[in-house]
Design a protein around this motif. Structure first.
Motif, mmCIF file in Angstrom:
data_model
loop_
_atom_site.group_PDB
_atom_site.id
_atom_site.type_symbol
_atom_site.label_atom_id
_atom_site.label_comp_id
_atom_site.label_asym_id
_atom_site.label_seq_id
_atom_site.Cartn_x
_atom_site.Cartn_y
_atom_site.Cartn_z
ATOM 1 N N GLU A 176 0.661 -1.301 0.175
ATOM 2 C CA GLU A 176 0.001 -0.070 0.154
ATOM 3 C C GLU A 176 0.795 1.139 -0.005
ATOM 4 O OE1 GLU A 176 -2.531 -0.373 3.541
ATOM 5 O OE2 GLU A 176 -3.404 -1.953 2.657
ATOM 6 N N GLN A 177 2.102 1.173 0.642
ATOM 7 C CA GLN A 177 3.037 2.390 0.527
ATOM 8 C C GLN A 177 4.511 1.727 0.631
ATOM 9 O OE1 GLN A 177 1.971 4.476 4.122
ATOM 10 N NE2 GLN A 177 2.598 2.630 5.337
ATOM 11 N N ALA A 178 5.497 2.608 0.399
ATOM 12 C CA ALA A 178 6.939 2.072 0.350
ATOM 13 C C ALA A 178 7.256 1.707 1.614
ATOM 14 C CB ALA A 178 7.762 3.220 -0.140
ATOM 15 N N PHE A 179 8.078 0.574 1.658
ATOM 16 C CA PHE A 179 8.734 0.218 2.870
ATOM 17 C C PHE A 179 9.577 1.016 3.796
ATOM 18 C CE2 PHE A 179 8.161 -3.668 0.546
ATOM 19 C CZ PHE A 179 6.975 -4.353 1.184
ATOM 20 N N ARG A 180 9.179 1.260 4.989
ATOM 21 C CA ARG A 180 9.883 2.589 5.703
ATOM 22 C C ARG A 180 10.252 2.083 7.325
ATOM 23 N NH1 ARG A 180 10.112 7.399 3.392
ATOM 24 N NH2 ARG A 180 8.509 7.691 1.569
ATOM 25 N N THR A 181 11.238 2.640 7.853
ATOM 26 C CA THR A 181 11.594 2.356 9.278
ATOM 27 C C THR A 181 10.710 2.918 10.059
ATOM 28 O OG1 THR A 181 12.953 4.279 9.272
ATOM 29 C CG2 THR A 181 14.118 2.399 8.325
ATOM 30 N N GLU A 182 10.738 2.452 11.463
ATOM 31 C CA GLU A 182 9.802 2.782 12.604
ATOM 32 C C GLU A 182 8.470 3.020 12.204
ATOM 33 O OE1 GLU A 182 11.659 6.575 13.513
ATOM 34 O OE2 GLU A 182 13.884 5.807 13.623
ATOM 35 N N THR A 183 7.917 2.141 11.283
ATOM 36 C CA THR A 183 6.558 1.920 11.248
ATOM 37 C C THR A 183 6.229 0.695 10.784
ATOM 38 O OG1 THR A 183 4.585 2.960 9.867
ATOM 39 C CG2 THR A 183 6.706 2.467 8.701
ATOM 40 N N GLN A 184 4.862 0.114 11.109
ATOM 41 C CA GLN A 184 4.436 -1.134 11.038
ATOM 42 C C GLN A 184 4.193 -1.258 9.455
ATOM 43 O OE1 GLN A 184 4.444 -3.379 13.228
ATOM 44 N NE2 GLN A 184 3.167 -4.983 12.459
ATOM 45 N N ASN A 185 5.001 -2.506 8.828
ATOM 46 C CA ASN A 185 4.874 -2.578 7.365
ATOM 47 C C ASN A 185 4.271 -3.833 7.325
ATOM 48 O OD1 ASN A 185 7.178 -0.659 6.047
ATOM 49 N ND2 ASN A 185 7.766 -1.051 7.878
ATOM 50 N N LYS A 186 3.243 -4.021 6.256
ATOM 51 C CA LYS A 186 2.504 -5.188 5.919
ATOM 52 C C LYS A 186 3.072 -5.484 4.581
ATOM 53 C CE LYS A 186 -2.106 -6.715 4.738
ATOM 54 N NZ LYS A 186 -3.554 -6.101 4.434
ATOM 55 N N ILE A 187 3.516 -6.976 4.706
ATOM 56 C CA ILE A 187 4.129 -7.489 3.598
ATOM 57 C C ILE A 187 2.795 -8.547 2.940
ATOM 58 C CG2 ILE A 187 5.677 -9.097 2.616
ATOM 59 C CD1 ILE A 187 7.670 -7.926 4.634
ATOM 60 N N PHE A 242 11.030 -2.352 10.670
ATOM 61 C CA PHE A 242 12.328 -2.335 10.174
ATOM 62 C C PHE A 242 12.968 -1.301 11.234
ATOM 63 C CE2 PHE A 242 10.309 -3.573 6.181
ATOM 64 C CZ PHE A 242 11.004 -4.884 6.068
ATOM 65 N N SER A 243 14.075 -1.535 11.810
ATOM 66 C CA SER A 243 14.750 -0.668 12.579
ATOM 67 C C SER A 243 16.050 0.324 11.645
ATOM 68 C CB SER A 243 15.331 -1.128 13.947
ATOM 69 O OG SER A 243 16.445 -2.048 13.044
ATOM 70 N N ARG A 244 16.249 -0.173 10.556
ATOM 71 C CA ARG A 244 17.092 0.482 9.735
ATOM 72 C C ARG A 244 16.835 0.494 8.366
ATOM 73 N NH1 ARG A 244 21.881 -2.972 12.622
ATOM 74 N NH2 ARG A 244 20.227 -4.294 12.745
ATOM 75 N N PRO A 245 16.988 1.604 7.674
ATOM 76 C CA PRO A 245 16.965 1.464 6.210
ATOM 77 C C PRO A 245 18.124 0.651 5.588
ATOM 78 C CG PRO A 245 17.980 3.407 6.845
ATOM 79 C CD PRO A 245 17.805 2.533 8.146
ATOM 80 N N ALA A 270 13.077 2.536 3.188
ATOM 81 C CA ALA A 270 13.755 3.960 3.267
ATOM 82 C C ALA A 270 13.454 4.230 4.673
ATOM 83 C CB ALA A 270 12.988 4.799 2.175
ATOM 84 N N GLU A 271 14.147 5.559 4.957
ATOM 85 C CA GLU A 271 14.217 6.050 6.367
ATOM 86 C C GLU A 271 12.647 6.743 6.682
ATOM 87 O OE1 GLU A 271 15.955 6.360 8.933
ATOM 88 O OE2 GLU A 271 18.068 6.242 8.418
#
Length: 275
Positions: A176-187, A242-245, A270-271
């Motif tokens: 739904e959006q680009a993968f980023r740090t410090e946020t919940q990412n859904k794969i 993700f903790s780091r980009p 990404a950050e």
């Protein structure tokens, strides 16, 4: 006085800790369904998984039997749990992140485990031993192994790869959006076999889960292991913070129709504050 942890680097022969290539042991307890490798000093009470026959020469295209044994140097009574399907899973990757295996070593007499592998090319391989002991619900150790023989083909740069196709199988990561740090990412992953969409009910248990999602960051080889979720639209879903980009290699392993499949992807994270 606080007890000091012993490492492989400062151990002496009387400690019965093997010297050699096994000098990087990193442990992190499992949190929920995610097991993340975290470089640092192991907990003094944590059991470690050792590669017992690490001095043997391993060569490409030749069957190599690796023997593992759990040990706790500060608590000899802390042995690995009795063998069950999900007790010990071993992830093996080449250092360039182009080759991957997820296996369950078999239990042998004396409390050890063994697995036979054939490596495709020369170089360093990283082994992530994901296991549990009687007093620790989940532990991940990182070990290294060097394989001799023909060098691998020169790998190309890693570009983002969200689609996998091989034979009768097609898979796609829906974002739904680009993968980023410090946020919940859904794969979220769609799977088609012979053009027919698969549902979660089409998958069968594999090594204690319906699907395994393994992620390794290219720069530092940090490791994360997810057990998948599912809904009516996606048979495989992973949720990760993700903790780091950076560039992450990702493998998904699952079973359907009595056949085991492994798919590989590449994610660009990404950050969170990047524009």
């Amino acid at each position: 006085m606080k007890k000091k942890c012993k490492s492989y680097k400062d151990a002496s022969p009387k400690d019965n800790i093997p010297a050699g290539p096994l000098n990087e042991i990193c442990i992190h307890p499992k949190n929920s369904n995610m097991n993340q490798y975290n470089k640092g000093t192991p907990n003094c009470n944590a059991v470690r998984m050792l590669l017992l026959n690490f001095r043997q020469e391993v060569r490409v295209h030749q069957a190599a039997t690796l023997i593992f044994g759990p040990s706790n140097f500060n608590d000899p009574e802390d042995k690995a749990s009795s063998p069950q399907e999900a007790d010990f899973r071993l992830v093996i990757i080449s250092e360039d992140l182009t080759w991957f295996r997820l296996v369950r070593p078999g239990f042998v007499t004396g409390g050890a485990y063994s697995v036979t592998l054939i490596f495709p090319f020369e170089g360093n391989y990283i082994l992530f031993a994901d296991f549990r002991s009687k007093r620790h619900p989940s532990i991940t150790d990182k070990l290294k192994l060097y394989v001799k023989g023909a060098l691998p083909p020169k790998s190309e740069g890693m570009m983002e790869k969200l689609v996998f196709s091989s034979g009768d199988l097609q898979m796609k990561i829906i974002t739904e959006q680009a993968f980023r740090t410090e946020t919940q990412n859904k794969i979220a992953v769609t799977i088609r076999k012979n053009g027919v969409p698969l549902r979660a009910t089409d998958l069968t248990s594999c090594l204690g889960a319906m699907a395994h999602i393994i992620l390794v960051r290219r720069n530092d080889k940090s490791f994360q292991h997810l057990h998948s979720e599912a809904d009516e639209n996606y048979p495989v879903i992973g949720r990760i913070l993700f903790s780091r980009p950076g560039i992450y290699r990702m493998w998904i392993q699952f079973q359907t129709g009595n056949q085991l499949y492994t798919a590989d992807f590449t994610l660009n994270v990404a950050e969170s504050n990047a524009q």
